[in-house]
Design a protein around this motif. Structure first.
Motif, PDB file in Angstrom:
ATOM      1  N   PHE A  22      16.541  22.005   0.810  1.00 21.54           N
ATOM      2  CA  PHE A  22      14.940  21.596   0.463  1.00 21.54           C
ATOM      3  C   PHE A  22      14.055  22.720   0.692  1.00 21.54           C
ATOM      4  CE2 PHE A  22      15.280  16.802   1.150  1.00 21.54           C
ATOM      5  CZ  PHE A  22      15.877  16.544   0.012  1.00 21.54           C
ATOM      6  N   ALA A  23      14.528  23.652   1.672  1.00 21.93           N
ATOM      7  CA  ALA A  23      13.371  24.812   1.882  1.00 21.93           C
ATOM      8  C   ALA A  23      13.739  25.822   0.672  1.00 21.93           C
ATOM      9  CB  ALA A  23      13.792  25.302   3.464  1.00 21.93           C
ATOM     10  N   ILE A  24      14.849  25.899   0.316  1.00 28.49           N
ATOM     11  CA  ILE A  24      15.190  27.000  -0.923  1.00 28.49           C
ATOM     12  C   ILE A  24      14.553  26.442  -2.216  1.00 28.49           C
ATOM     13  CG2 ILE A  24      16.940  27.424  -2.423  1.00 28.49           C
ATOM     14  CD1 ILE A  24      17.565  29.026  -0.116  1.00 28.49           C
ATOM     15  N   SER A  25      14.369  25.169  -2.370  1.00 30.22           N
ATOM     16  CA  SER A  25      13.624  24.908  -3.500  1.00 30.22           C
ATOM     17  C   SER A  25      12.247  25.131  -3.274  1.00 30.22           C
ATOM     18  CB  SER A  25      13.791  23.210  -4.019  1.00 30.22           C
ATOM     19  OG  SER A  25      13.189  22.503  -2.831  1.00 30.22           O
ATOM     20  N   GLY A  26      11.828  24.902  -2.095  1.00 31.23           N
ATOM     21  CA  GLY A  26      10.037  24.858  -2.005  1.00 31.23           C
ATOM     22  C   GLY A  26      10.157  26.731  -2.108  1.00 31.23           C
ATOM     23  N   ALA A  27      10.898  27.560  -1.369  1.00 25.84           N
ATOM     24  CA  ALA A  27      10.560  28.871  -1.230  1.00 25.84           C
ATOM     25  C   ALA A  27      10.669  29.396  -2.680  1.00 25.84           C
ATOM     26  CB  ALA A  27      11.642  29.364  -0.589  1.00 25.84           C
ATOM     27  N   LEU A  28      11.489  29.059  -3.669  1.00 29.18           N
ATOM     28  CA  LEU A  28      11.620  29.353  -5.024  1.00 29.18           C
ATOM     29  C   LEU A  28      10.464  28.992  -5.805  1.00 29.18           C
ATOM     30  CD1 LEU A  28      15.380  28.376  -6.027  1.00 29.18           C
ATOM     31  CD2 LEU A  28      14.533  30.821  -5.794  1.00 29.18           C
ATOM     32  N   LEU A  29       9.795  27.859  -5.532  1.00 27.05           N
ATOM     33  CA  LEU A  29       8.648  27.757  -6.285  1.00 27.05           C
ATOM     34  C   LEU A  29       7.660  28.625  -5.920  1.00 27.05           C
ATOM     35  CD1 LEU A  29       6.903  25.990  -8.094  1.00 27.05           C
ATOM     36  CD2 LEU A  29       6.522  24.308  -6.243  1.00 27.05           C
ATOM     37  N   ALA A  30       7.557  28.874  -4.507  1.00 22.73           N
ATOM     38  CA  ALA A  30       6.546  29.795  -4.174  1.00 22.73           C
ATOM     39  C   ALA A  30       6.716  31.225  -4.806  1.00 22.73           C
ATOM     40  CB  ALA A  30       6.524  29.900  -2.379  1.00 22.73           C
ATOM     41  N   ALA A  44       8.389  26.665   2.059  1.00 24.32           N
ATOM     42  CA  ALA A  44       9.730  26.314   2.649  1.00 24.32           C
ATOM     43  C   ALA A  44       9.736  25.381   3.689  1.00 24.32           C
ATOM     44  CB  ALA A  44      10.552  27.576   3.223  1.00 24.32           C
ATOM     45  N   GLU A  45       8.673  25.477   4.546  1.00 20.89           N
ATOM     46  CA  GLU A  45       8.703  24.590   5.936  1.00 20.89           C
ATOM     47  C   GLU A  45       8.170  23.103   5.354  1.00 20.89           C
ATOM     48  OE1 GLU A  45       9.473  25.012   8.928  1.00 20.89           O
ATOM     49  OE2 GLU A  45       9.949  27.040   9.459  1.00 20.89           O
ATOM     50  N   VAL A  46       7.158  23.041   4.432  1.00 21.59           N
ATOM     51  CA  VAL A  46       6.693  21.819   4.268  1.00 21.59           C
ATOM     52  C   VAL A  46       7.513  21.242   3.502  1.00 21.59           C
ATOM     53  CG1 VAL A  46       5.076  21.050   2.626  1.00 21.59           C
ATOM     54  CG2 VAL A  46       4.168  22.650   3.982  1.00 21.59           C
ATOM     55  N   THR A  47       8.268  21.779   2.300  1.00 19.21           N
ATOM     56  CA  THR A  47       9.306  21.039   1.629  1.00 19.21           C
ATOM     57  C   THR A  47      10.434  20.734   2.606  1.00 19.21           C
ATOM     58  OG1 THR A  47       8.768  22.618  -0.121  1.00 19.21           O
ATOM     59  CG2 THR A  47      10.888  21.270  -0.413  1.00 19.21           C
ATOM     60  N   GLY A 136       8.973  12.832   0.287  1.00 18.50           N
ATOM     61  CA  GLY A 136       7.940  13.428   0.731  1.00 18.50           C
ATOM     62  C   GLY A 136       7.557  14.921   0.789  1.00 18.50           C
ATOM     63  N   GLY A 137       8.535  15.536   1.104  1.00 16.62           N
ATOM     64  CA  GLY A 137       8.511  17.134   1.267  1.00 16.62           C
ATOM     65  C   GLY A 137       8.299  17.689  -0.052  1.00 16.62           C
ATOM     66  N   GLY A 138       8.770  16.983  -1.237  1.00 17.71           N
ATOM     67  CA  GLY A 138       8.894  17.574  -2.414  1.00 17.71           C
ATOM     68  C   GLY A 138       7.239  17.619  -2.942  1.00 17.71           C
ATOM     69  N   VAL A 139       6.823  16.336  -2.734  1.00 17.97           N
ATOM     70  CA  VAL A 139       5.313  15.917  -3.020  1.00 17.97           C
ATOM     71  C   VAL A 139       4.415  17.026  -2.711  1.00 17.97           C
ATOM     72  CG1 VAL A 139       3.664  14.138  -2.962  1.00 17.97           C
ATOM     73  CG2 VAL A 139       5.990  13.626  -3.690  1.00 17.97           C
ATOM     74  N   LEU A 140       4.585  17.247  -1.029  1.00 17.62           N
ATOM     75  CA  LEU A 140       3.660  18.059  -0.448  1.00 17.62           C
ATOM     76  C   LEU A 140       3.796  19.463  -1.139  1.00 17.62           C
ATOM     77  CD1 LEU A 140       4.084  16.918   3.204  1.00 17.62           C
ATOM     78  CD2 LEU A 140       2.117  16.493   1.688  1.00 17.62           C
ATOM     79  N   ARG A 141       4.948  19.679  -1.257  1.00 18.12           N
ATOM     80  CA  ARG A 141       5.480  21.238  -1.914  1.00 18.12           C
ATOM     81  C   ARG A 141       4.618  21.293  -3.193  1.00 18.12           C
ATOM     82  NH1 ARG A 141      10.681  20.748  -4.446  1.00 18.12           N
ATOM     83  NH2 ARG A 141       9.352  19.565  -5.829  1.00 18.12           N
ATOM     84  N   ASP A 142       4.460  20.361  -4.243  1.00 19.21           N
ATOM     85  CA  ASP A 142       3.938  20.507  -5.624  1.00 19.21           C
ATOM     86  C   ASP A 142       2.424  20.536  -5.289  1.00 19.21           C
ATOM     87  OD1 ASP A 142       6.397  20.518  -6.592  1.00 19.21           O
ATOM     88  OD2 ASP A 142       6.488  18.683  -7.230  1.00 19.21           O
ATOM     89  N   ILE A 143       1.787  19.698  -4.133  1.00 22.47           N
ATOM     90  CA  ILE A 143       0.432  19.587  -4.227  1.00 22.47           C
ATOM     91  C   ILE A 143      -0.149  21.082  -3.610  1.00 22.47           C
ATOM     92  CG2 ILE A 143      -1.345  18.933  -2.632  1.00 22.47           C
ATOM     93  CD1 ILE A 143       0.199  15.727  -2.721  1.00 22.47           C
ATOM     94  N   ILE A 144       0.405  21.555  -2.557  1.00 20.49           N
ATOM     95  CA  ILE A 144       0.171  22.722  -1.951  1.00 20.49           C
ATOM     96  C   ILE A 144       0.233  23.996  -3.200  1.00 20.49           C
ATOM     97  CG2 ILE A 144       0.642  24.708  -0.486  1.00 20.49           C
ATOM     98  CD1 ILE A 144       1.866  22.516   1.521  1.00 20.49           C
ATOM     99  N   ALA A 145       1.138  23.810  -4.126  1.00 20.75           N
ATOM    100  CA  ALA A 145       1.568  24.982  -5.029  1.00 20.75           C
ATOM    101  C   ALA A 145       0.728  24.517  -6.218  1.00 20.75           C
ATOM    102  CB  ALA A 145       2.868  24.957  -5.597  1.00 20.75           C
ATOM    103  N   ASN A 146      -0.429  23.519  -6.161  1.00 20.26           N
ATOM    104  CA  ASN A 146      -1.182  23.116  -7.179  1.00 20.26           C
ATOM    105  C   ASN A 146      -0.711  22.590  -8.481  1.00 20.26           C
ATOM    106  OD1 ASN A 146      -3.910  22.629  -8.216  1.00 20.26           O
ATOM    107  ND2 ASN A 146      -3.995  24.675  -9.360  1.00 20.26           N
TER     108      ASN A 146
END
Length: 229
Positions: A22-30, A44-47, A136-146
């Motif tokens: 899950f952290a990998i997917s968050g970091a890649l979006l970042a 990564a942490e949030v996701t 939940g982590g994916g939703v927070l990830r997308d919100i933070i990434a606008n």
């Protein structure tokens, strides 16, 4: 109940594996959003931990496990560092990352449901919180990434539905006193396979029947009346 299904070491290893992918997917979006190193680490942490923290706060398991186990906190940082230095290579194995992400989805929806039930929630509420743990982590990830959360976008392959199926299976097993390592594993595999099939065949949830929308989408004509089921 979780202790009855898996040994603590196995449960911990499975949790860390899910957190990592899950952290990998968050970091890649970042990286795609051109975030700096701090932004990559945060996403990564949030996701990775967002869904579990949300679950623990709702059920009163405080402080959340993410803040009491150093491994939970450090694993997303390792994933963030990997993506920071090797993101072109990681992008090339995106399919593999998606497979592991699907596995994490299946695992977290089951463990989330079980942990919620252990803390006194009813079966329906436990299943709902199991889904929240998984997505939940994916939703927070997308919100933070606008970004519009992938969970509610019609042009994304089914994500929450496989988790819902997995949590429903766990809830039924609890109701009929049939929850075991085997039945839990079946629920994990079912959610995992459904997610893989959704990615393979691009299964998507139907939009509103006879909808009217001013939104212009690929293939749509502005103002076009369009019916979808």
């Amino acid at each position: 109940m979780l202790q009855d299904l898996f040994t603590p070491s196995v449960q911990h290893a499975l949790d860390l594996a899910g957190i990592f992918v899950f952290a990998i997917s968050g970091a890649l979006l970042a990286v795609r959003k051109n975030f700096d190193v701090f932004g990559i680490a945060v996403l990564a942490e949030v996701t990775a931990l967002g869904g579990g923290v949300l679950r623990d706060l709702i059920i009163g398991a405080v402080p959340p496990a993410a803040f009491t186990d150093l491994g939970y906190f450090l694993t997303p940082l390792v994933a963030a560092a990997l993506v920071f230095f090797l993101h072109p290579e990681v992008e090339r194995i995106q399919t593999g990352v998606n497979v592991f992400d699907a596995a994490g989805l299946g695992l977290f929806c089951v463990t989330g449901t079980t942990k919620a039930y252990e803390h006194g929630l009813g079966l329906t509420a436990s299943a709902a919180l199991g889904v929240a743990t998984a997505v939940g982590g994916g939703v927070l990830r997308d919100i933070i990434a606008n970004e519009v959360p992938s969970l509610v976008r019609w042009d994304r392959d089914l994500y929450a539905v496989p988790a819902m199926v997995g949590t429903a299976m766990v809830a039924l097993c609890i109701k009929f006193d049939a929850l075991s390592a085997v039945t839990s594993g079946i629920a994990v595999v079912t959610a995992f396979v459904l997610r893989l099939l959704a990615m393979r065949y691009h299964w998507r949830a139907p939009r509103a029947w006879n909808r009217r929308s001013t939104a212009v989408e690929p293939g749509d004509t502005p103002g076009e009346f369009k019916a979808t089921a």
